[in-house]
Design a protein around this motif. Structure first.
Motif, mmCIF file in Angstrom:
data_model
loop_
_atom_site.group_PDB
_atom_site.id
_atom_site.type_symbol
_atom_site.label_atom_id
_atom_site.label_comp_id
_atom_site.label_asym_id
_atom_site.label_seq_id
_atom_site.Cartn_x
_atom_site.Cartn_y
_atom_site.Cartn_z
ATOM 1 N N LYS A 47 23.545 -46.536 16.728
ATOM 2 C CA LYS A 47 22.617 -45.538 17.262
ATOM 3 C C LYS A 47 22.748 -44.229 16.486
ATOM 4 C CE LYS A 47 21.455 -47.186 21.744
ATOM 5 N NZ LYS A 47 22.407 -48.277 22.103
ATOM 6 N N VAL A 48 21.588 -43.703 16.092
ATOM 7 C CA VAL A 48 21.568 -42.515 15.234
ATOM 8 C C VAL A 48 22.246 -41.323 15.913
ATOM 9 C CG1 VAL A 48 20.039 -40.819 14.157
ATOM 10 C CG2 VAL A 48 19.538 -43.260 13.952
ATOM 11 N N GLN A 49 21.846 -41.023 17.131
ATOM 12 C CA GLN A 49 22.386 -39.824 17.787
ATOM 13 C C GLN A 49 23.891 -39.937 18.011
ATOM 14 O OE1 GLN A 49 20.833 -37.191 17.785
ATOM 15 N NE2 GLN A 49 18.781 -37.972 17.428
ATOM 16 N N GLY A 68 22.362 -50.781 13.347
ATOM 17 C CA GLY A 68 21.379 -50.951 14.407
ATOM 18 C C GLY A 68 19.953 -50.791 13.913
ATOM 19 N N HIS A 69 19.023 -51.065 14.815
ATOM 20 C CA HIS A 69 17.615 -50.891 14.453
ATOM 21 C C HIS A 69 17.367 -49.408 14.120
ATOM 22 C CE1 HIS A 69 13.419 -51.672 14.158
ATOM 23 N NE2 HIS A 69 13.127 -50.794 15.092
ATOM 24 N N LEU A 70 16.691 -49.174 13.008
ATOM 25 C CA LEU A 70 16.503 -47.803 12.513
ATOM 26 C C LEU A 70 15.021 -47.463 12.479
ATOM 27 C CD1 LEU A 70 17.742 -45.251 11.239
ATOM 28 C CD2 LEU A 70 17.786 -46.471 9.043
ATOM 29 N N GLN A 71 14.672 -46.358 13.154
ATOM 30 C CA GLN A 71 13.284 -45.894 13.108
ATOM 31 C C GLN A 71 13.100 -45.006 11.881
ATOM 32 O OE1 GLN A 71 13.858 -44.459 17.293
ATOM 33 N NE2 GLN A 71 11.676 -44.923 17.407
ATOM 34 N N THR A 72 11.917 -45.083 11.282
ATOM 35 C CA THR A 72 11.695 -44.333 10.041
ATOM 36 C C THR A 72 11.921 -42.832 10.234
ATOM 37 O OG1 THR A 72 9.333 -44.420 10.544
ATOM 38 C CG2 THR A 72 10.134 -45.945 8.892
ATOM 39 N N ASN A 73 11.535 -42.309 11.401
ATOM 40 C CA ASN A 73 11.679 -40.857 11.590
ATOM 41 C C ASN A 73 13.128 -40.403 11.742
ATOM 42 O OD1 ASN A 73 12.010 -41.971 14.101
ATOM 43 N ND2 ASN A 73 10.754 -40.462 15.180
ATOM 44 N N LYS A 76 16.163 -39.637 7.740
ATOM 45 C CA LYS A 76 16.703 -38.461 7.052
ATOM 46 C C LYS A 76 17.942 -37.896 7.745
ATOM 47 C CE LYS A 76 13.557 -34.905 8.936
ATOM 48 N NZ LYS A 76 12.571 -35.842 9.543
ATOM 49 N N LEU A 77 18.062 -38.155 9.041
ATOM 50 C CA LEU A 77 19.216 -37.649 9.787
ATOM 51 C C LEU A 77 20.513 -38.362 9.390
ATOM 52 C CD1 LEU A 77 17.589 -37.483 13.349
ATOM 53 C CD2 LEU A 77 17.928 -35.583 11.729
ATOM 54 N N ILE A 78 20.431 -39.664 9.134
ATOM 55 C CA ILE A 78 21.680 -40.405 8.884
ATOM 56 C C ILE A 78 22.061 -40.484 7.406
ATOM 57 C CG2 ILE A 78 21.544 -41.810 10.987
ATOM 58 C CD1 ILE A 78 20.868 -44.199 9.051
ATOM 59 N N LEU A 79 21.088 -40.242 6.503
ATOM 60 C CA LEU A 79 21.394 -40.444 5.081
ATOM 61 C C LEU A 79 22.597 -39.661 4.571
ATOM 62 C CD1 LEU A 79 18.183 -41.039 3.000
ATOM 63 C CD2 LEU A 79 19.656 -42.633 4.218
ATOM 64 N N PRO A 80 22.804 -38.412 5.012
ATOM 65 C CA PRO A 80 23.982 -37.700 4.494
ATOM 66 C C PRO A 80 25.305 -38.316 4.945
ATOM 67 C CG PRO A 80 22.377 -36.173 5.452
ATOM 68 C CD PRO A 80 21.969 -37.551 5.860
ATOM 69 N N LEU A 91 9.421 -52.967 4.571
ATOM 70 C CA LEU A 91 9.204 -52.178 3.357
ATOM 71 C C LEU A 91 9.000 -50.709 3.710
ATOM 72 C CD1 LEU A 91 8.739 -51.957 0.300
ATOM 73 C CD2 LEU A 91 6.334 -52.540 0.692
ATOM 74 N N ARG A 92 8.313 -50.479 4.830
ATOM 75 C CA ARG A 92 8.056 -49.127 5.295
ATOM 76 C C ARG A 92 9.374 -48.350 5.477
ATOM 77 N NH1 ARG A 92 5.603 -45.900 9.772
ATOM 78 N NH2 ARG A 92 7.021 -46.698 11.282
ATOM 79 N N LEU A 93 10.347 -49.009 6.086
ATOM 80 C CA LEU A 93 11.648 -48.377 6.302
ATOM 81 C C LEU A 93 12.363 -48.117 4.977
ATOM 82 C CD1 LEU A 93 13.878 -47.407 8.232
ATOM 83 C CD2 LEU A 93 14.652 -49.786 8.426
ATOM 84 N N LEU A 94 12.296 -49.088 4.094
ATOM 85 C CA LEU A 94 12.959 -48.926 2.796
ATOM 86 C C LEU A 94 12.314 -47.792 1.997
ATOM 87 C CD1 LEU A 94 15.356 -50.290 1.400
ATOM 88 C CD2 LEU A 94 13.735 -51.707 0.142
ATOM 89 N N LYS A 95 10.975 -47.650 2.110
ATOM 90 C CA LYS A 95 10.280 -46.559 1.416
ATOM 91 C C LYS A 95 10.729 -45.204 1.938
ATOM 92 C CE LYS A 95 5.747 -47.083 0.688
ATOM 93 N NZ LYS A 95 4.348 -47.579 0.893
ATOM 94 N N GLU A 96 10.974 -45.139 3.226
ATOM 95 C CA GLU A 96 11.451 -43.891 3.823
ATOM 96 C C GLU A 96 12.861 -43.551 3.321
ATOM 97 O OE1 GLU A 96 9.537 -41.980 5.514
ATOM 98 O OE2 GLU A 96 10.992 -40.509 6.288
ATOM 99 N N VAL A 97 13.708 -44.575 3.224
ATOM 100 C CA VAL A 97 15.060 -44.361 2.686
ATOM 101 C C VAL A 97 14.955 -43.842 1.248
ATOM 102 C CG1 VAL A 97 17.247 -45.464 2.048
ATOM 103 C CG2 VAL A 97 16.106 -46.127 4.176
ATOM 104 N N GLU A 98 14.105 -44.468 0.453
ATOM 105 C CA GLU A 98 13.893 -44.041 -0.937
ATOM 106 C C GLU A 98 13.476 -42.571 -1.004
ATOM 107 O OE1 GLU A 98 14.136 -45.375 -3.955
ATOM 108 O OE2 GLU A 98 12.811 -44.086 -5.139
ATOM 109 N N LYS A 99 12.498 -42.217 -0.179
ATOM 110 C CA LYS A 99 11.949 -40.854 -0.194
ATOM 111 C C LYS A 99 13.002 -39.812 0.196
ATOM 112 C CE LYS A 99 9.255 -38.799 3.028
ATOM 113 N NZ LYS A 99 8.317 -38.962 4.138
#
Ligand SMILES: *Cc1c(COP(=O)(O)O)cnc(C)c1O
Length: 225
Positions: A47-49, A68-73, A76-80, A91-99
């Motif tokens: 869980k992100v939070q 866990g299941h990751l929402q695109t929005n 950016k919170l977990i990447l750091p 693919l949508r989720l992977l594109k968000e990770v890329e961005k």
């Protein structure tokens, strides 16, 4: 709780080529610190939070795995914080990770989550969807994502044959995808499968990463964190 004894048992029964990920969801930082003190550095959260709340109070050399299941929005919170995302299911989720990874100048190790269980409720790609993703121009243009392998969760059942069959199918998908897309990429080498109830089977079927919570901490209580 007998965390030390449980960990010792796991360390003795898991072969050296398999990474133990201690799944620390619902556990408080003090309990996680106890596992850290025993030498464990790789932990999984779903869980992100919860991950964001706990990570700052724990040692910075922990290698957090998002399972866990990751929402695109929330990407950016977990990447750091994360060292690997096991749960890429579109693919949508992977594109968000890329961005978002580009913005912070990181390359993020990721696994494709495959749907192997009989339960419809579980997330993941089927084989054809994974192929579509890998063939897409969007994926091919990515520079900030490093695909390292596949992840899957077997059906929740006591029937060993069913679990074994699902793990075997996941391993077959891995072998095919490896040969077709990553034959010369040594980094594509991970098969994340196996939890407390089925990690022994998973290792027999070729797992390289097991995600284990209950066998370390005992039954989870919703109120612990
Ligand atoms: C909770 C969880 C685990 C660990 O499950 P246990 O049965 O407690 O070992 C592993 N993988 C995922 C994706 C989870 O959500």
């Amino acid at each position: 709780m007998h965390i030390r004894e449980n960990l010792d048992l796991l360390y003795r029964s898991i072969p050296a080529h398999v990474q133990l990920i201690v799944v620390s969801k619902t556990q408080n930082p003090e309990t996680i610190q106890e596992v850290y003190s025993a030498g464990q550095r790789v932990f999984g959260e779903n869980k992100v939070q919860e991950l964001l709340a706990k990570a700052p109070s724990l040692p910075s050399d922990i290698r957090w795995q998002f399972i866990g299941h990751l929402q695109t929005n929330k990407v950016k919170l977990i990447l750091p914080v994360v060292h690997m995302i096991h749960s890429i299911d579109s693919l949508r989720l992977l594109k968000e990770v890329e961005k978002e990874a580009k913005k912070i100048g990181r390359v993020i190790p990721c696994l494709l989550q495959m749907h192997i269980a009989a339960e419809e409720t579980k997330f993941g790609l089927d084989f054809d969807e994974a192929i579509q993703l890998l063939d897409s121009p969007d994926y091919k243009a990515m520079t900030q994502v490093s695909l390292r392998g596949l992840m899957g969760m077997a059906t929740y059942t006591n029937e060993e044959n069913i679990i074994r069959k699902e793990f075997r199918e996941l391993k077959e998908s891995f072998t095919k995808i490896k040969a077709a897309y990553f034959a010369s990429d040594d980094n594509f080498c991970e098969l994340s499968m196996g939890m407390s109830g089925d990690y022994t089977l998973a290792i027999e079927e070729g797992s390289t990463m097991v995600r284990v919570g209950t066998a370390v901490f005992g039954e989870r209580l919703k109120t612990q964190f």
